[in-house]
Design an enzyme around this catalytic site. Sequence first.
Site, PDB file in Angstrom:
ATOM      1  N   ARG A  28       0.825  -1.225   0.000  1.00 29.88           N
ATOM      2  CA  ARG A  28       0.000   0.000   0.000  1.00 29.88           C
ATOM      3  C   ARG A  28       0.852   1.265   0.000  1.00 29.88           C
ATOM      4  O   ARG A  28       0.461   2.276   0.586  1.00 29.88           O
ATOM      5  CB  ARG A  28      -0.947   0.038   1.196  1.00 29.88           C
ATOM      6  CG  ARG A  28      -2.049  -0.992   1.143  1.00 29.88           C
ATOM      7  CD  ARG A  28      -3.210  -0.514   0.267  1.00 29.88           C
ATOM      8  NE  ARG A  28      -4.202  -1.562   0.124  1.00 29.88           N
ATOM      9  CZ  ARG A  28      -5.321  -1.634   0.846  1.00 29.88           C
ATOM     10  NH1 ARG A  28      -5.604  -0.726   1.740  1.00 29.88           N
ATOM     11  NH2 ARG A  28      -6.173  -2.618   0.647  1.00 29.88           N
ATOM     12  N   ARG A  32      -3.464   6.595   1.060  1.00 31.70           N
ATOM     13  CA  ARG A  32      -4.004   7.806   1.686  1.00 31.70           C
ATOM     14  C   ARG A  32      -3.091   8.480   2.694  1.00 31.70           C
ATOM     15  O   ARG A  32      -3.386   9.588   3.131  1.00 31.70           O
ATOM     16  CB  ARG A  32      -5.338   7.477   2.354  1.00 31.70           C
ATOM     17  CG  ARG A  32      -6.469   7.281   1.366  1.00 31.70           C
ATOM     18  CD  ARG A  32      -7.643   6.593   2.003  1.00 31.70           C
ATOM     19  NE  ARG A  32      -7.242   5.238   2.386  1.00 31.70           N
ATOM     20  CZ  ARG A  32      -8.064   4.333   2.925  1.00 31.70           C
ATOM     21  NH1 ARG A  32      -9.306   4.643   3.168  1.00 31.70           N
ATOM     22  NH2 ARG A  32      -7.622   3.128   3.230  1.00 31.70           N
ATOM     23  N   ASP A  78      -6.669  -2.917  -7.616  1.00 37.61           N
ATOM     24  CA  ASP A  78      -7.228  -3.536  -6.414  1.00 37.61           C
ATOM     25  C   ASP A  78      -7.556  -4.997  -6.695  1.00 37.61           C
ATOM     26  O   ASP A  78      -7.872  -5.357  -7.840  1.00 37.61           O
ATOM     27  CB  ASP A  78      -8.487  -2.807  -5.942  1.00 37.61           C
ATOM     28  CG  ASP A  78      -8.816  -3.163  -4.488  1.00 37.61           C
ATOM     29  OD1 ASP A  78      -8.220  -2.548  -3.584  1.00 37.61           O
ATOM     30  OD2 ASP A  78      -9.623  -4.074  -4.268  1.00 37.61           O
TER      31      ASP A  78
HETATM   32  O1  CP3 Z   1      -0.092  -1.729  -2.474  1.00 38.01           O
HETATM   33  C1  CP3 Z   1      -0.306  -0.811  -3.308  1.00 38.01           C
HETATM   34  O2  CP3 Z   1       0.077   0.364  -3.150  1.00 38.01           O
HETATM   35  C2  CP3 Z   1      -0.991  -1.194  -4.607  1.00 38.01           C
HETATM   36  C3  CP3 Z   1      -2.413  -1.090  -4.679  1.00 38.01           C
HETATM   37  C4  CP3 Z   1      -3.299  -1.983  -3.832  1.00 38.01           C
HETATM   38  C5  CP3 Z   1      -4.526  -1.514  -3.300  1.00 38.01           C
HETATM   39  N1  CP3 Z   1      -5.175  -2.578  -2.743  1.00 38.01           N
HETATM   40  C6  CP3 Z   1      -4.997  -0.128  -3.367  1.00 38.01           C
HETATM   41  C7  CP3 Z   1      -6.087   0.299  -2.484  1.00 38.01           C
HETATM   42  C8  CP3 Z   1      -3.201  -3.333  -3.508  1.00 38.01           C
HETATM   43  C9  CP3 Z   1      -2.054  -4.309  -3.767  1.00 38.01           C
HETATM   44  C10 CP3 Z   1      -4.415  -3.691  -2.837  1.00 38.01           C
HETATM   45  C11 CP3 Z   1      -4.695  -5.061  -2.385  1.00 38.01           C
HETATM   46  C12 CP3 Z   1      -5.931  -5.322  -1.655  1.00 38.01           C
HETATM   47  N2  CP3 Z   1      -7.151  -4.741  -1.813  1.00 38.01           N
HETATM   48  C13 CP3 Z   1      -6.071  -6.344  -0.693  1.00 38.01           C
HETATM   49  C14 CP3 Z   1      -4.990  -7.326  -0.290  1.00 38.01           C
HETATM   50  C15 CP3 Z   1      -3.995  -6.747   0.611  1.00 38.01           C
HETATM   51  C16 CP3 Z   1      -4.493  -6.446   1.991  1.00 38.01           C
HETATM   52  O3  CP3 Z   1      -4.509  -5.259   2.336  1.00 38.01           O
HETATM   53  O4  CP3 Z   1      -4.844  -7.394   2.706  1.00 38.01           O
HETATM   54  C17 CP3 Z   1      -7.398  -6.325  -0.238  1.00 38.01           C
HETATM   55  C18 CP3 Z   1      -7.989  -7.227   0.823  1.00 38.01           C
HETATM   56  C19 CP3 Z   1      -8.073  -5.312  -0.960  1.00 38.01           C
HETATM   57  C20 CP3 Z   1      -9.513  -4.956  -0.870  1.00 38.01           C
HETATM   58  C21 CP3 Z   1      -9.700  -3.564  -0.440  1.00 38.01           C
HETATM   59  N3  CP3 Z   1      -9.402  -2.465  -1.191  1.00 38.01           N
HETATM   60  C22 CP3 Z   1     -10.229  -3.133   0.786  1.00 38.01           C
HETATM   61  C23 CP3 Z   1     -10.698  -4.032   1.909  1.00 38.01           C
HETATM   62  C24 CP3 Z   1     -10.229  -1.739   0.753  1.00 38.01           C
HETATM   63  C25 CP3 Z   1     -10.812  -0.815   1.783  1.00 38.01           C
HETATM   64  C26 CP3 Z   1      -9.969  -0.704   2.981  1.00 38.01           C
HETATM   65  C27 CP3 Z   1      -9.178   0.552   2.929  1.00 38.01           C
HETATM   66  O5  CP3 Z   1      -7.969   0.511   3.179  1.00 38.01           O
HETATM   67  O6  CP3 Z   1      -9.825   1.587   2.664  1.00 38.01           O
HETATM   68  C28 CP3 Z   1      -9.648  -1.339  -0.474  1.00 38.01           C
HETATM   69  C29 CP3 Z   1      -9.423   0.040  -0.919  1.00 38.01           C
HETATM   70  C30 CP3 Z   1      -8.050   0.397  -1.399  1.00 38.01           C
HETATM   71  N4  CP3 Z   1      -7.245  -0.376  -2.191  1.00 38.01           N
HETATM   72  C31 CP3 Z   1      -7.390   1.638  -1.159  1.00 38.01           C
HETATM   73  C32 CP3 Z   1      -6.158   1.582  -1.846  1.00 38.01           C
HETATM   74  C33 CP3 Z   1      -5.129   2.672  -1.940  1.00 38.01           C
HETATM   75  C34 CP3 Z   1      -7.962   2.811  -0.377  1.00 38.01           C
HETATM   76  C35 CP3 Z   1      -8.996   3.443  -1.243  1.00 38.01           C
HETATM   77  C36 CP3 Z   1      -9.071   4.926  -1.097  1.00 38.01           C
HETATM   78  O7  CP3 Z   1      -8.221   5.629  -1.679  1.00 38.01           O
HETATM   79  O8  CP3 Z   1      -9.982   5.375  -0.414  1.00 38.01           O
END
Ligand code: CP3
Length: 347
Positions: A28, A32, A78
């Site tokens: 990540r 944010r 994502d």
């Molecule tokens: O790592 C990186 O910088 C690359 C991009 C990336 C994102 N999500 C961007 C993202 C990667 C590799 C993911 C993987 C992801 N997404 C996982 C597996 C890794 C982990 O964290 O366990 C999972 C379970 C998801 C599903 C997901 N996406 C959730 C549950 C959420 C909401 C939770 C949160 O943090 O808000 C997201 C949103 C998400 N994916 C954001 C980002 C930058 C935040 C969205 C925003 O900008 O509001």
Amino acid sequence: MANPKTDKTILRALAGETLPTPPIWMMRQAGRYLPEYKATRAKAGDFLSLCYNPELATEVTLQPIRRFGFDAAILFADILLIPQALGADLWFVTGEGPRLSTITGEAELAQLRGVDDIHETLSPIYQTVRNLRQELPKETTLIGFAGAPWTVATYMIAGKGTPDQGPAHELKGTHPAVFDALIERLTEATIEYLSAQIEAGAEVVKLFDSWAGSLNGPDFDRYALEPTKRIITALKKRHPDTPVIAFPRQAKDAYIGFAKATGADCVAVDDSVTAEWVAEHVQPGGCVQGNLASSHMVTGGDALVSQTRRIVQALRNGPHIFNLGHGITPDANPDNVQLMIDTVRET
Ligand code: CP3
């Protein structure tokens, strides 16, 4: 061993080389906690529009590389784009997380699109990969990724994130044929999605099995290990030189031997295991990635420095990529990220 003839430190570690300083990137790393990320997301409108806008997704992928000089960039996308490409509805509720249409039986499963149809939705992601290969510094490795089938299925079945993956466990018990067919569809789709990312220029791919730890015993083997193995076997047939990182988060003892059993070039470990334990039990099987608790990115200070040094020391006698144990959180301070990097590179 994949791709040994390279100067890129991440690829060297993945090929099994023990380096004097571990290469470093962060789960990540585009997100944010960075003001520049929030500004670009605002320009895109919302998170999903950002994922599907190649120009802006390229920009946010590059932001942490410019600011911190990480050794790898991870494609901005994502794990839930695959369900969407298969026809599920997907949206994000601000402050809460993802929401999807649910799979509760045969009828919803039958409505999903075929694996060959996913590229129609996902083609902007491949364009982001192509852009990044043009724009990244020559020493920076580009990592593509997907969710592992079990983890993606937990969101598709519940329609949201759940603390214990209860709905997925329940469907597995009550409708095993539907559950198995969903895992099968996701396995096939993930092979095609990651192949397309590699063809577009991803140099490494990573499989995120964030909820692997809620599978036990034979279920772990059947739904975490087996799909990972099938995906890696298929990818290696098509792209033998592309390394794969597997992240069966919170697998605990099942981290041991996971690389060998699945063909992964590297196992990423979370922070529920100590680096010393990883050095003894997991690193003999090949490259490991991890495992600083992401809370240090919020709290910083001496604890961050000493824990970072401890991990580097413990894993210095084998191939290691430094990373967090899970993604960095929005409340993290970017100064602490810089402190972590300086500590790794000075240790
Ligand atoms: O790592 C990186 O910088 C690359 C991009 C990336 C994102 N999500 C961007 C993202 C990667 C590799 C993911 C993987 C992801 N997404 C996982 C597996 C890794 C982990 O964290 O366990 C999972 C379970 C998801 C599903 C997901 N996406 C959730 C549950 C959420 C909401 C939770 C949160 O943090 O808000 C997201 C949103 C998400 N994916 C954001 C980002 C930058 C935040 C969205 C925003 O900008 O509001």
